[in-house]
Design an enzyme around this catalytic site. Structure first.
Site, PDB file in Angstrom:
ATOM      1  N   MET A  42       0.167  -1.333  -0.190  1.00 30.28           N
ATOM      2  CA  MET A  42       0.344  -0.262   0.129  1.00 30.28           C
ATOM      3  C   MET A  42       0.694   1.435  -0.138  1.00 30.28           C
ATOM      4  SD  MET A  42      -3.450  -1.082   1.995  1.00 30.28           S
ATOM      5  CE  MET A  42      -2.659  -0.538   3.484  1.00 30.28           C
ATOM      6  N   GLY A  43       1.933   0.859  -0.289  1.00 31.16           N
ATOM      7  CA  GLY A  43       3.329   2.381  -0.359  1.00 31.16           C
ATOM      8  C   GLY A  43       3.868   3.021   0.755  1.00 31.16           C
ATOM      9  N   TYR A  44       4.374   3.400   0.589  1.00 26.90           N
ATOM     10  CA  TYR A  44       4.281   4.006   2.359  1.00 26.90           C
ATOM     11  C   TYR A  44       5.523   3.627   2.822  1.00 26.90           C
ATOM     12  CZ  TYR A  44       4.848   8.359   5.245  1.00 26.90           C
ATOM     13  OH  TYR A  44       5.989   9.681   6.489  1.00 26.90           O
ATOM     14  N   LEU A  45       6.549   3.264   1.639  1.00 28.73           N
ATOM     15  CA  LEU A  45       7.681   2.143   1.888  1.00 28.73           C
ATOM     16  C   LEU A  45       8.478   1.857   3.117  1.00 28.73           C
ATOM     17  CD1 LEU A  45       8.473   1.537  -1.890  1.00 28.73           C
ATOM     18  CD2 LEU A  45       6.431   0.030  -0.511  1.00 28.73           C
ATOM     19  N   HIS A  49       8.847  -3.546   3.429  1.00 26.93           N
ATOM     20  CA  HIS A  49       8.641  -4.078   2.188  1.00 26.93           C
ATOM     21  C   HIS A  49      10.285  -3.955   1.551  1.00 26.93           C
ATOM     22  CE1 HIS A  49       5.282  -0.631   3.344  1.00 26.93           C
ATOM     23  NE2 HIS A  49       4.604  -1.636   2.839  1.00 26.93           N
ATOM     24  N   GLN A  73     -10.940  -2.792   1.353  1.00 28.22           N
ATOM     25  CA  GLN A  73     -10.324  -3.414   2.960  1.00 28.22           C
ATOM     26  C   GLN A  73     -10.563  -2.989   3.723  1.00 28.22           C
ATOM     27  OE1 GLN A  73      -6.351  -4.205   1.275  1.00 28.22           O
ATOM     28  NE2 GLN A  73      -5.118  -4.085   3.646  1.00 28.22           N
ATOM     29  N   GLN A 165      -3.162 -12.417   7.330  1.00 29.72           N
ATOM     30  CA  GLN A 165      -2.770 -12.387   5.624  1.00 29.72           C
ATOM     31  C   GLN A 165      -2.389 -13.273   4.665  1.00 29.72           C
ATOM     32  OE1 GLN A 165      -2.597  -8.201   4.035  1.00 29.72           O
ATOM     33  NE2 GLN A 165      -1.265  -8.632   3.151  1.00 29.72           N
ATOM     34  N   SER A 198       4.080   1.078   8.243  1.00 26.85           N
ATOM     35  CA  SER A 198       4.124   2.645   7.414  1.00 26.85           C
ATOM     36  C   SER A 198       3.026   3.297   8.393  1.00 26.85           C
ATOM     37  CB  SER A 198       2.965   2.215   6.764  1.00 26.85           C
ATOM     38  OG  SER A 198       3.805   1.577   4.631  1.00 26.85           O
ATOM     39  N   ARG A 199       2.351   2.766   9.661  1.00 26.16           N
ATOM     40  CA  ARG A 199       1.245   3.123  10.164  1.00 26.16           C
ATOM     41  C   ARG A 199       1.792   3.646  11.743  1.00 26.16           C
ATOM     42  NH1 ARG A 199      -3.175  -0.671   9.123  1.00 26.16           N
ATOM     43  NH2 ARG A 199      -4.872   0.178   7.932  1.00 26.16           N
TER      44      ARG A 199
HETATM   45  P1  AMP Z   1       1.518  -2.893   3.504  1.00 32.99           P
HETATM   46  O1  AMP Z   1       2.480  -2.055   2.528  1.00 32.99           O
HETATM   47  O2  AMP Z   1       1.229  -2.612   5.017  1.00 32.99           O
HETATM   48  O3  AMP Z   1      -0.105  -3.451   3.069  1.00 32.99           O
HETATM   49  O4  AMP Z   1       2.133  -4.769   3.429  1.00 32.99           O
HETATM   50  C1  AMP Z   1       2.269  -5.080   2.346  1.00 32.99           C
HETATM   51  C2  AMP Z   1       3.177  -5.926   2.780  1.00 32.99           C
HETATM   52  O5  AMP Z   1       4.968  -5.676   3.240  1.00 32.99           O
HETATM   53  C3  AMP Z   1       2.383  -6.929   3.445  1.00 32.99           C
HETATM   54  O6  AMP Z   1       2.663  -8.278   2.614  1.00 32.99           O
HETATM   55  C4  AMP Z   1       3.230  -6.673   4.546  1.00 32.99           C
HETATM   56  O7  AMP Z   1       2.753  -8.088   5.655  1.00 32.99           O
HETATM   57  C5  AMP Z   1       4.485  -6.859   4.520  1.00 32.99           C
HETATM   58  N1  AMP Z   1       5.330  -5.780   5.588  1.00 32.99           N
HETATM   59  C6  AMP Z   1       4.941  -4.908   5.724  1.00 32.99           C
HETATM   60  N2  AMP Z   1       5.611  -4.171   7.210  1.00 32.99           N
HETATM   61  C7  AMP Z   1       6.360  -4.901   7.432  1.00 32.99           C
HETATM   62  C8  AMP Z   1       7.740  -5.667   8.388  1.00 32.99           C
HETATM   63  N3  AMP Z   1       8.084  -4.911   8.995  1.00 32.99           N
HETATM   64  N4  AMP Z   1       8.339  -6.724   8.247  1.00 32.99           N
HETATM   65  C9  AMP Z   1       8.058  -7.755   7.211  1.00 32.99           C
HETATM   66  N5  AMP Z   1       7.648  -7.123   5.694  1.00 32.99           N
HETATM   67  C10 AMP Z   1       6.619  -6.092   6.242  1.00 32.99           C
END
Ligand code: AMP
Length: 298
Positions: A42-45, A49, A73, A165, A198-199
């Site tokens: 969902m970005g804000y990498l 990510h 979602q 997920q 990201s949050r």
């Molecule tokens: P999101 O952008 O939050 O939807 O995350 C996109 C992907 O990155 C999802 O598969 C998340 O599980 C993964 N992700 C987010 N945060 C982490 C983290 N701290 N460590 C590993 N994977 C992550």
């Protein structure tokens, strides 16, 4: 669509906004014998990510990521409208890890006005985040199914940070015969243990400090478990004690579940389990987890 065109000169990474263009790219690469790795985001990498993307580089010949804050979602009172975004920053990070293509669609080209098809994974969505976010996994499964059809990956990478997920996607891929290998990747943490998210950008200084209660509870549960305490209630009680000593923390759930079915484990833990929790710190809902494996070090 606010792609900063002036910044796009000399970019190696291709950016596709339309599903059709993305799909054409993938199909032509596959016709040339290329394998595609895919990381949906969902970005804000952040580094979490990027760790998925680096893993992706090891598998496929072409690395595609998506950046899409998927409205289906999010519940009505959730943070869809304030979810952090930084496409320019994301682009730089993608370039730094060698992403070949970014799929960056609009809401309209993912969900046209007549959209009416959803994917529901029935059982593994019932517990944990499914309890407090009733439409969440339907939205996730639907958008990931769409993304899989658009990007046509051979490998797709998901973080264990969102463990449920990952389980939901594996189930969907099995049930719907997607010819895709799903690879789970370990949680990436900040130096002090907070799981990257990201949050985390929502947290003020005091909230950031108290957000550590999730990780502190993980350390405690792991320590007790490895010292032979296998009673689920005892472990949860200790975890809850730690979290409740942080005044800004409000528990959504603190659970120990079967690592495969996501069903609660009551009593003794005699199969591989997951300690999983969701806690609100102020207005920000954070999740985290750790494995409690019977025969191996977690
Ligand atoms: P999101 O952008 O939050 O939807 O995350 C996109 C992907 O990155 C999802 O598969 C998340 O599980 C993964 N992700 C987010 N945060 C982490 C983290 N701290 N460590 C590993 N994977 C992550």
């Amino acid at each position: 669509m606010n792609i900063p065109l002036n910044k796009m000169e000399n970019l190696k990474v291709k950016i596709f906004n339309s599903p059709e263009d993305m799909q054409k790219f993938s199909i032509s690469e596959k016709l040339n014998g290329k394998k595609i790795s895919f990381v949906p985001t969902m970005g804000y990498l952040h580094e979490g990510h990027l760790s998925l993307m680096r893993e992706g580089k090891k598998y496929g010949d072409i690395l595609v990521i998506s950046i899409f804050v998927n409205p289906t979602q999010f519940g009505p009172n959730e943070d869809l409208n304030r979810y952090p975004r930084d496409f320019e920053g994301d682009l730089k990070k993608c370039e730094s890890v060698g992403v070949d293509a970014i799929f960056y669609p609009t809401n309209e080209n993912m969900y046209n006005k007549d959209f009416q098809t959803y994917v529901e994974v029935k059982k593994v969505t019932q517990n944990l985040c499914g309890l407090s976010r009733p439409i969440h996994f339907r939205g996730v499964a639907t958008v990931v199914a769409k993304l899989f059809n658009i990007v046509q990956p051979d490998y797709a990478f998901f973080g264990e940070k969102d463990f449920q997920q990952l389980v939901v996607i594996k189930q969907m891929v099995k049930d719907l015969n997607f010819p895709i290998e799903i690879i789970g990747c370990p949680i990436v943490r900040e130096h002090d243990g907070l799981a990257m998210s990201s949050r985390n950008a929502y947290l003020n200084d005091e909230e950031r400090k108290q957000a550590l209660c999730l990780y502190k509870s993980i350390l405690k549960v792991k320590e007790l478990f490895h010292n032979g305490i296998k009673n689920s209630k005892k472990l949860i009680d200790e975890a809850v004690k730690i979290i409740k000593s942080h005044p800004l923390a409000e528990i959504d759930y603190v659970k120990i579940v079967d690592i495969n079915t996501m069903e609660d484990i009551e009593g003794e833990i005699n199969k591989d389990a997951l300690y999983a929790l969701a806690v609100k710190i102020g207005k920000t809902r954070l999740i985290d987890n750790c494995k409690l494996l019977i025969n191996k070090e977690a």
